[in-house]
Design a protein around this motif. Structure first.
Motif, PDB file in Angstrom:
ATOM      1  N   GLN A  88      -2.152  -9.487  -8.489  1.00  0.00           N
ATOM      2  CA  GLN A  88      -3.571  -9.114  -8.439  1.00  0.00           C
ATOM      3  C   GLN A  88      -3.745  -7.608  -8.278  1.00  0.00           C
ATOM      4  OE1 GLN A  88      -4.470 -11.792  -5.179  1.00  0.00           O
ATOM      5  NE2 GLN A  88      -5.739 -13.084  -6.507  1.00  0.00           N
ATOM      6  N   ILE A  89      -2.885  -6.997  -7.487  1.00  0.00           N
ATOM      7  CA  ILE A  89      -2.949  -5.538  -7.328  1.00  0.00           C
ATOM      8  C   ILE A  89      -2.636  -4.851  -8.654  1.00  0.00           C
ATOM      9  CG2 ILE A  89      -1.977  -3.560  -6.123  1.00  0.00           C
ATOM     10  CD1 ILE A  89      -3.616  -5.379  -4.334  1.00  0.00           C
ATOM     11  N   GLN A  90      -1.623  -5.351  -9.343  1.00  0.00           N
ATOM     12  CA  GLN A  90      -1.254  -4.745 -10.632  1.00  0.00           C
ATOM     13  C   GLN A  90      -2.402  -4.828 -11.632  1.00  0.00           C
ATOM     14  OE1 GLN A  90       2.340  -7.122 -11.153  1.00  0.00           O
ATOM     15  NE2 GLN A  90       3.599  -5.269 -11.002  1.00  0.00           N
ATOM     16  N   ALA A  91      -3.099  -5.948 -11.644  1.00  0.00           N
ATOM     17  CA  ALA A  91      -4.211  -6.107 -12.580  1.00  0.00           C
ATOM     18  C   ALA A  91      -5.341  -5.138 -12.273  1.00  0.00           C
ATOM     19  CB  ALA A  91      -4.727  -7.547 -12.521  1.00  0.00           C
ATOM     20  N   GLN A  92      -5.472  -4.738 -11.006  1.00  0.00           N
ATOM     21  CA  GLN A  92      -6.552  -3.848 -10.598  1.00  0.00           C
ATOM     22  C   GLN A  92      -6.216  -2.378 -10.823  1.00  0.00           C
ATOM     23  OE1 GLN A  92      -9.310  -5.158  -9.530  1.00  0.00           O
ATOM     24  NE2 GLN A  92     -10.485  -3.558  -8.478  1.00  0.00           N
ATOM     25  N   LEU A  93      -4.931  -2.049 -10.920  1.00  0.00           N
ATOM     26  CA  LEU A  93      -4.530  -0.650 -10.902  1.00  0.00           C
ATOM     27  C   LEU A  93      -4.864   0.109 -12.186  1.00  0.00           C
ATOM     28  CD1 LEU A  93      -1.088  -0.782  -9.058  1.00  0.00           C
ATOM     29  CD2 LEU A  93      -3.123   0.477  -8.339  1.00  0.00           C
ATOM     30  N   GLY A  94      -4.600  -0.484 -13.331  1.00  0.00           N
ATOM     31  CA  GLY A  94      -4.701   0.288 -14.570  1.00  0.00           C
ATOM     32  C   GLY A  94      -3.462   1.142 -14.768  1.00  0.00           C
ATOM     33  N   ILE A  95      -3.432   1.890 -15.846  1.00  0.00           N
ATOM     34  CA  ILE A  95      -2.212   2.632 -16.196  1.00  0.00           C
ATOM     35  C   ILE A  95      -2.098   3.973 -15.489  1.00  0.00           C
ATOM     36  CG2 ILE A  95      -2.047   1.535 -18.450  1.00  0.00           C
ATOM     37  CD1 ILE A  95      -3.239   4.073 -19.664  1.00  0.00           C
ATOM     38  N   ASP A  96      -3.201   4.468 -14.888  1.00  0.00           N
ATOM     39  CA  ASP A  96      -3.167   5.816 -14.328  1.00  0.00           C
ATOM     40  C   ASP A  96      -3.054   5.842 -12.813  1.00  0.00           C
ATOM     41  OD1 ASP A  96      -5.679   4.765 -13.904  1.00  0.00           O
ATOM     42  OD2 ASP A  96      -6.676   6.716 -13.979  1.00  0.00           O
ATOM     43  N   ARG A  97      -2.848   4.671 -12.183  1.00  0.00           N
ATOM     44  CA  ARG A  97      -2.793   4.647 -10.729  1.00  0.00           C
ATOM     45  C   ARG A  97      -1.557   3.890 -10.238  1.00  0.00           C
ATOM     46  NH1 ARG A  97      -8.669   2.740  -8.619  1.00  0.00           N
ATOM     47  NH2 ARG A  97      -8.265   1.030 -10.073  1.00  0.00           N
ATOM     48  N   GLU A  98      -1.036   4.333  -9.102  1.00  0.00           N
ATOM     49  CA  GLU A  98       0.031   3.635  -8.395  1.00  0.00           C
ATOM     50  C   GLU A  98      -0.391   3.454  -6.946  1.00  0.00           C
ATOM     51  OE1 GLU A  98       4.299   4.850  -9.854  1.00  0.00           O
ATOM     52  OE2 GLU A  98       3.022   6.633  -9.814  1.00  0.00           O
ATOM     53  N   LEU A  99       0.123   2.405  -6.337  1.00  0.00           N
ATOM     54  CA  LEU A  99      -0.193   2.113  -4.939  1.00  0.00           C
ATOM     55  C   LEU A  99       1.103   2.032  -4.157  1.00  0.00           C
ATOM     56  CD1 LEU A  99      -2.745  -0.377  -3.503  1.00  0.00           C
ATOM     57  CD2 LEU A  99      -0.343  -0.614  -2.815  1.00  0.00           C
ATOM     58  N   VAL A 100       1.137   2.674  -2.996  1.00  0.00           N
ATOM     59  CA  VAL A 100       2.297   2.568  -2.120  1.00  0.00           C
ATOM     60  C   VAL A 100       1.836   2.013  -0.778  1.00  0.00           C
ATOM     61  CG1 VAL A 100       2.067   5.011  -1.474  1.00  0.00           C
ATOM     62  CG2 VAL A 100       4.194   3.790  -0.989  1.00  0.00           C
ATOM     63  N   GLN A 101       2.445   0.897  -0.402  1.00  0.00           N
ATOM     64  CA  GLN A 101       2.140   0.242   0.860  1.00  0.00           C
ATOM     65  C   GLN A 101       3.313   0.457   1.805  1.00  0.00           C
ATOM     66  OE1 GLN A 101       3.287  -3.701   1.717  1.00  0.00           O
ATOM     67  NE2 GLN A 101       1.179  -4.413   1.967  1.00  0.00           N
ATOM     68  N   TYR A 102       3.042   1.129   2.921  1.00  0.00           N
ATOM     69  CA  TYR A 102       4.082   1.359   3.924  1.00  0.00           C
ATOM     70  C   TYR A 102       4.101   0.185   4.900  1.00  0.00           C
ATOM     71  CZ  TYR A 102       4.558   6.070   2.107  1.00  0.00           C
ATOM     72  OH  TYR A 102       4.796   7.155   1.287  1.00  0.00           O
ATOM     73  N   GLN A 103       5.303  -0.195   5.346  1.00  0.00           N
ATOM     74  CA  GLN A 103       5.478  -1.358   6.217  1.00  0.00           C
ATOM     75  C   GLN A 103       6.510  -1.021   7.282  1.00  0.00           C
ATOM     76  OE1 GLN A 103       7.363  -3.440   3.232  1.00  0.00           O
ATOM     77  NE2 GLN A 103       5.591  -3.532   1.854  1.00  0.00           N
ATOM     78  N   VAL A 104       6.311  -1.568   8.452  1.00  0.00           N
ATOM     79  CA  VAL A 104       7.308  -1.479   9.519  1.00  0.00           C
ATOM     80  C   VAL A 104       7.895  -2.874   9.708  1.00  0.00           C
ATOM     81  CG1 VAL A 104       7.746  -1.013  11.952  1.00  0.00           C
ATOM     82  CG2 VAL A 104       6.154   0.432  10.671  1.00  0.00           C
ATOM     83  N   ALA A 105       9.213  -2.974   9.600  1.00  0.00           N
ATOM     84  CA  ALA A 105       9.913  -4.239   9.835  1.00  0.00           C
ATOM     85  C   ALA A 105      11.054  -3.951  10.791  1.00  0.00           C
ATOM     86  CB  ALA A 105      10.429  -4.836   8.528  1.00  0.00           C
ATOM     87  N   GLY A 106      10.962  -4.501  11.996  1.00  0.00           N
ATOM     88  CA  GLY A 106      11.968  -4.184  13.001  1.00  0.00           C
ATOM     89  C   GLY A 106      11.868  -2.722  13.393  1.00  0.00           C
ATOM     90  N   ASP A 107      12.970  -2.017  13.311  1.00  0.00           N
ATOM     91  CA  ASP A 107      13.008  -0.597  13.670  1.00  0.00           C
ATOM     92  C   ASP A 107      12.906   0.314  12.458  1.00  0.00           C
ATOM     93  OD1 ASP A 107      13.380  -1.319  16.331  1.00  0.00           O
ATOM     94  OD2 ASP A 107      15.564  -1.418  16.099  1.00  0.00           O
ATOM     95  N   SER A 108      12.698  -0.249  11.281  1.00  0.00           N
ATOM     96  CA  SER A 108      12.744   0.535  10.046  1.00  0.00           C
ATOM     97  C   SER A 108      11.385   0.609   9.370  1.00  0.00           C
ATOM     98  CB  SER A 108      13.763  -0.072   9.075  1.00  0.00           C
ATOM     99  OG  SER A 108      15.057  -0.060   9.630  1.00  0.00           O
ATOM    100  N   LEU A 109      11.205   1.688   8.614  1.00  0.00           N
ATOM    101  CA  LEU A 109      10.026   1.892   7.792  1.00  0.00           C
ATOM    102  C   LEU A 109      10.385   1.604   6.343  1.00  0.00           C
ATOM    103  CD1 LEU A 109       7.062   2.968   7.579  1.00  0.00           C
ATOM    104  CD2 LEU A 109       8.052   5.223   7.173  1.00  0.00           C
ATOM    105  N   PHE A 110       9.549   0.827   5.670  1.00  0.00           N
ATOM    106  CA  PHE A 110       9.752   0.491   4.269  1.00  0.00           C
ATOM    107  C   PHE A 110       8.517   0.894   3.478  1.00  0.00           C
ATOM    108  CE2 PHE A 110      12.444  -2.353   6.655  1.00  0.00           C
ATOM    109  CZ  PHE A 110      13.601  -2.470   5.897  1.00  0.00           C
ATOM    110  N   ALA A 111       8.683   0.960   2.162  1.00  0.00           N
ATOM    111  CA  ALA A 111       7.545   1.224   1.282  1.00  0.00           C
ATOM    112  C   ALA A 111       7.691   0.377   0.030  1.00  0.00           C
ATOM    113  CB  ALA A 111       7.473   2.700   0.898  1.00  0.00           C
ATOM    114  N   THR A 112       6.586  -0.254  -0.365  1.00  0.00           N
ATOM    115  CA  THR A 112       6.532  -1.000  -1.624  1.00  0.00           C
ATOM    116  C   THR A 112       5.616  -0.245  -2.580  1.00  0.00           C
ATOM    117  OG1 THR A 112       6.863  -3.118  -0.516  1.00  0.00           O
ATOM    118  CG2 THR A 112       5.896  -3.181  -2.718  1.00  0.00           C
TER     119      THR A 112
END
Length: 961
Positions: A599-623
């Motif tokens: 659903q996020i991909q369908a909303q983005l279009g070709i000119d935008r990217e989204l980065v979601q930061y997440q904390v899992a345990g003691d580490s920081l991740f990004a999708t």
């Protein structure tokens, strides 16, 4: 001879020797004698005295009936003390029905019957029914006796004990403190009736691991019991609990003195096999085991059998606490044996889904994990979770039904421990691909169930009991991340994203603008207004509770908590009404689920990217999500990032560019460089934790040459508090003629407000906000700008300047008429309690000048954008982003798509210049994100400004861009 004995002797003598002509007088004497027997703990004698009076009474109809009902209610209490819970509940139900029918609801006996019915449910382990009965009793007793009465205090005490058994320790503490305050007010500090409150609070502080406070409370309770002929049963319970505390602290000699005294009293007062005798025997047996005395384990087993045979559902809590003591003393074999024996009895007596069994298994599993036997713990917990859910085994799909809510705390603990055990097993390489798939499926089923149970009102206020969903989500996210690290599949990544969104969004999905939903749902204005009032009232109630807690004055007054819970309940009822009558509106406002990656991909279009930061345990991740792909990166330890962000923000506020530049490069290397970003022109950032404070635009690409080294020079950046909110963002309306509202107080000579309005420390009596000379110039400049662009689909701005920029004037204005709302004033954020954040306006006309988050929730907007061009006087150096989130989401709920706000105090001149360029870019047709970016780039054309992000970077755009 003590007073009770004297009274009993006199009454016995009166009944035996004095000729009493009046049946009414004889009934009163009999009733008094039964009450004395009850207070002395002679329960069988009390029952024998009261039973004839309760069943057959002669005399005047009303007076006779009243005596019979009083005897019936007293028998309910007697039966409860004797462990005959079913009989006690039946007696109370009959008494309640007869009393209400004869005397109406506002009669003292109604409150008494409700109270003792609650006590019977409480002792029988039916905690939710007990809570309902106590709540009704508190309401009735308050109406009849007034809040400051012994009766209300007694009900509060028992309600606190139920909260304690449900694991809601903060609510238990607040309720017990409220009971104690009532007693102090009406009885004084040395009255023996305060002993029960001190004893209850002592037990609670034991659970809170504040042993020094618990001991002082126990000693005060015992001192007060010694001042008069106390109820010997209550005294024995206090001695028993104090002895257990002493035993846990290794003070075995003093512990034995108190435990043996309590044990003697229990055997004297209670029938053989009573549950309280069982508890006492278990305590003494545990002390014997600690002391190496023979027969201790057999004594524990015998006491356990007594507790369970008598129907004591809290047996598991007692045995669990004692098993923990045995584990701490390295007596693992004895602890295992005790838990196994008690578990078998609970299964046979109460069934496999009893929460007490879950408690025992959790304690056993925690010890297995500590010893490194995670595989065995994993199997034990899977069985426990399944039984708590009422399933024969963990499910094979995420289609689930329901479960008991009485065991929220133990269920959440079971899931947390299971996640820990599975994670340990995976990291040791002891889990195959099939098991990994099963684990993911189990997680989906559990989360789906908890998601269905989440309540809107508690989530919104943030002050209700923490839901199991909120408790387990971090552990679930960490476990799913561990699974992905071993088997990086798209399905696993989808689950990580979903759980991250649930953790990020929480109550934020309720902040979507009302207009978005009501536009399609045809919601009646009266219901919409009621929702708005309840949301505002809940926000204000939450603010009052948070403000009290921030003062450090102890437990929150019961009246404040009751106000909060009342608003929660009312809002939950309204949500149910909306669900039944307006399902489409309910679905859009309260019922939707988190967005998927697709659903996020369908909303983005070709000119935008989204980065979601997440904390899992003691580490920081990004999708990173873009229209044609998705990727995930591990960004290392979160603590390192938090330190860098804190140091960087401090350097920006101090305009220390020599220090800020290397930090900006380090943060780019840590947060941006590892990501699989493409060359798109737009970046949507979903920050988490300390990243809420960070202006990503100011990060420096160490590999980039001048002049495009700052991220703002490469991309337009906007922020959302969750990707789900981004996916639901409505399209911006076309530029049509619509006015702009500019509100700009000046505070000539400064404005001094009481510190309590801002929930500041009581040591700080007032806070002075300085004069805002720049806001006047800013407002006039915007007024001229909109006037100049009148021919380009813009209307002149409506300006409230100086003394006209009051809180009262803002609230009385029809805010739905404005496309842009520009608020140029002092603001303050509270990172610990976002609900205490707010904006400052001129006071007057019944308003204090402080527009809190709760009041913002009550506004009604229809704006494309709200700009908070605020000077953040008094904001702490770190954590402003969390407080800003509270303000921003409140404005979004009130009815706007976008909020533009500053992360730190900004220079007046540069704020005015940023705003002028920003609005001019908007009026020339640029979208909001690009307009703000270009405004910053215009300021950066001055080389002296370009190298000072503290001047051009404070403003960020949150929401639809």
């Amino acid at each position: 001879m003590n007073q009770l004995t004297e009274a009993e002797t006199w009454l016995d003598s009166a009944l035996a020797t004095v000729e009493i002509d009046s049946i009414d007088v004889k009934n009163r004497v009999t009733l008094a004698l039964g009450e004395i027997q009850l207070k002395r703990g002679n329960f069988h004698s009390a029952d024998l005295v009261l039973k004839p009076l309760a069943e057959t009474v002669e005399g005047e109809p009303e007076a006779a009936d009243l005596m019979a009902l009083r005897a019936q209610v007293l028998r309910c209490q007697v039966k409860t003390r004797m462990g005959e819970f079913d009989g006690a509940i039946e007696l109370c139900e009959a008494a309640l029905s007869r009393t209400q029918g004869r005397f109406g609801w506002d009669h003292p006996l109604v409150g008494d019957a409700q109270h003792y019915q609650g006590l019977a449910y409480h002792e029988a382990g039916e905690l939710l029914q007990a809570l309902t009965a106590y709540t009704l009793a508190a309401e009735t007793r308050t109406r009849v006796h007034g809040k400051y009465s012994r009766q209300v205090a007694a009900t509060y005490n028992n309600t606190g004990n139920v909260f304690w058994r449900l694991g809601l320790l903060n609510r238990a503490l607040e309720t017990h403190e409220a009971a104690l305050q009532i007693k102090l007010e009406i009885l004084g500090a040395d009255h023996p009736d305060l002993a029960v409150s001190h004893s209850n609070l002592a037990n609670l502080h034991v659970q809170l691991r504040d042993t020094s406070r618990a001991e002082s409370l126990f000693l005060e309770a015992l001192r007060l019991y010694a001042l008069s002929e106390a109820n010997p049963l209550f005294l024995a319970k206090a001695q028993d609990n104090y002895g257990e505390l002493l035993m846990s602290g290794g003070r075995t000699d003093l512990a034995r003195t108190h435990l043996e005294a309590a044990n003697r009293a229990f055997h004297q007062l209670l029938p053989s096999g009573h549950g309280s005798i069982g508890v006492s025997e278990v305590h003494l047996g545990t002390l014997d085991v600690h002391s190496g005395k023979e027969g201790g384990l057999e004594r524990i087993r015998a006491g356990t059998s007594d507790m369970l045979r008598s129907g004591r559902p809290d047996a598991a809590y007692e045995i669990g606490s004692l098993a923990q003591l045995l584990y701490q003393a390295d007596l693992s074999e004895q602890a295992d044996s005790t838990i196994e024996f008690a578990s078998q009895l609970i299964r046979s007596r109460f069934g496999p889904d009893h929460p007490g069994l879950a408690r025992l298994l959790n304690i056993r599993a925690k010890e297995l994990i500590r010893k490194g036997d995670s595989s065995e713990a994993m199997g034990l917990l899977e069985q426990s979770i399944a039984h708590q859910l009422g399933w024969s085994a963990l499910p094979t799909s995420d289609v689930v039904t329901s479960r008991s809510r009485a065991s929220d705390g133990e269920f959440a603990t079971s899931v947390l421990l299971w996640c820990q055990a599975v994670g340990d097993t995976i990291r040791r390489g002891s889990v195959g691909d099939t098991t990994l798939s099963e684990v993911s499926r189990y997680l989906r089923a559990i989360i789906r169930l908890l998601e269905l149970e989440a309540t809107f009102a508690e989530a919104l206020s943030g002050q209700g009991p923490e839901t199991p969903l909120a408790t387990v989500l971090p552990a679930v996210l960490e476990l799913q991340s561990t699974i992905y690290s071993v088997a990086p599949t798209r399905s696993s990544l989808d689950l990580i994203f979903r759980y991250s969104e649930m953790a990020l969004a929480g109550d934020l999905h309720t902040m979507s603008a009302r207009s978005e939903a009501s536009e399609f749902a045809h919601l009646p204005p009266a219901l919409a207004a009621r929702e708005r009032r309840l949301i505002q009232g809940l926000g204000l109630a939450n603010r009052e509770v948070a403000a009290w807690r921030s003062t450090g004055q102890g437990a929150v007054p019961h009246s404040l908590m009751q106000n909060l819970y009342s608003h929660q309940d009312s809002l939950s009822e309204l949500v149910s009404v909306l669900h039944a009558g307006y399902p489409r509106y309910h679905s859009m406002r309260f019922g939707f689920t988190t967005a998927s990656i697709s659903q996020i991909q369908a909303q983005l279009g070709i000119d935008r990217e989204l980065v979601q930061y997440q904390v899992a345990g003691d580490s920081l991740f990004a999708t990173v999500i873009r229209q044609a792909g998705v990727s995930r990166s591990n960004l290392g330890a979160i603590t390192m990032t938090e330190e860098l962000v804190g140091d960087y923000l401090e350097s920006l506020r101090q305009s220390d560019y020599a220090r800020s530049e290397p930090l900006a490069r380090s943060l780019f290397t840590r947060l941006i460089a590892p990501l699989d970003l493409q060359s798109t022109s737009r970046l949507i950032v979903i920050p988490v934790g300390t990243l809420l404070d960070l202006p990503f635009e100011s990060l420096i690409n160490g590999e980039s040459e001048q002049p495009s080294r700052f991220l703002v020079q490469q991309r337009a950046i906007s922020y959302h508090y969750s990707a789900t909110l981004f996916a639901r963002s409505p399209a911006s309306p076309e530029a049509v003629p619509s006015p702009t509202l500019v509100v700009a107080p000046v505070f000539s000579g400064g404005l001094t407000l009481p510190a309590e309005l801002l929930a500041q420390s009581p040591a700080q009596q007032t806070i002075t906000f300085p004069e805002l000379r720049g806001t006047g110039r800013e407002a006039v400049a915007l007024d001229h700008l909109f006037d100049r662009y009148r021919s380009r689909s813009a209307e002149p701005a409506q300006v409230m300047l100086g003394s006209r920029a009051s809180e009262s004037a803002l609230k009385s204005t029809d805010l739905t008429a404005f496309r842009y709302v520009h608020l140029a004033t002092h603001g303050y954020t509270n990172p610990e309690e976002p609900s205490l954040s707010g904006l400052i306006f001129e006071p007057g006309d019944g308003e204090d000048g402080v527009l809190h988050v709760g009041e913002v929730l009550g506004l009604e907007l229809n704006a494309d954008m709200v700009v908070l061009s605020a000077c953040r006087t008094g904001v702490t150096s770190r954590g402003a982003g969390n407080g800003l989130m509270g303000l921003s989401r409140a404005f979004m709920y009130a009815g706007t798509n976008t909020v533009v706000a500053s992360l730190w105090n900004s220079d007046d001149d540069y704020t005015a210049a940023t705003m002028a360029h920003f609005y001019e870019n908007l009026l020339q047709g640029q979208d909001k994100a690009e307009a703000l970016r270009q405004a910053k780039l215009t300021l950066m054309e001055d080389p002296r400004v370009a190298n000072q992000p503290g001047l051009w970077a404070p403003f960020v755009l949150i929401g639809e861009s």
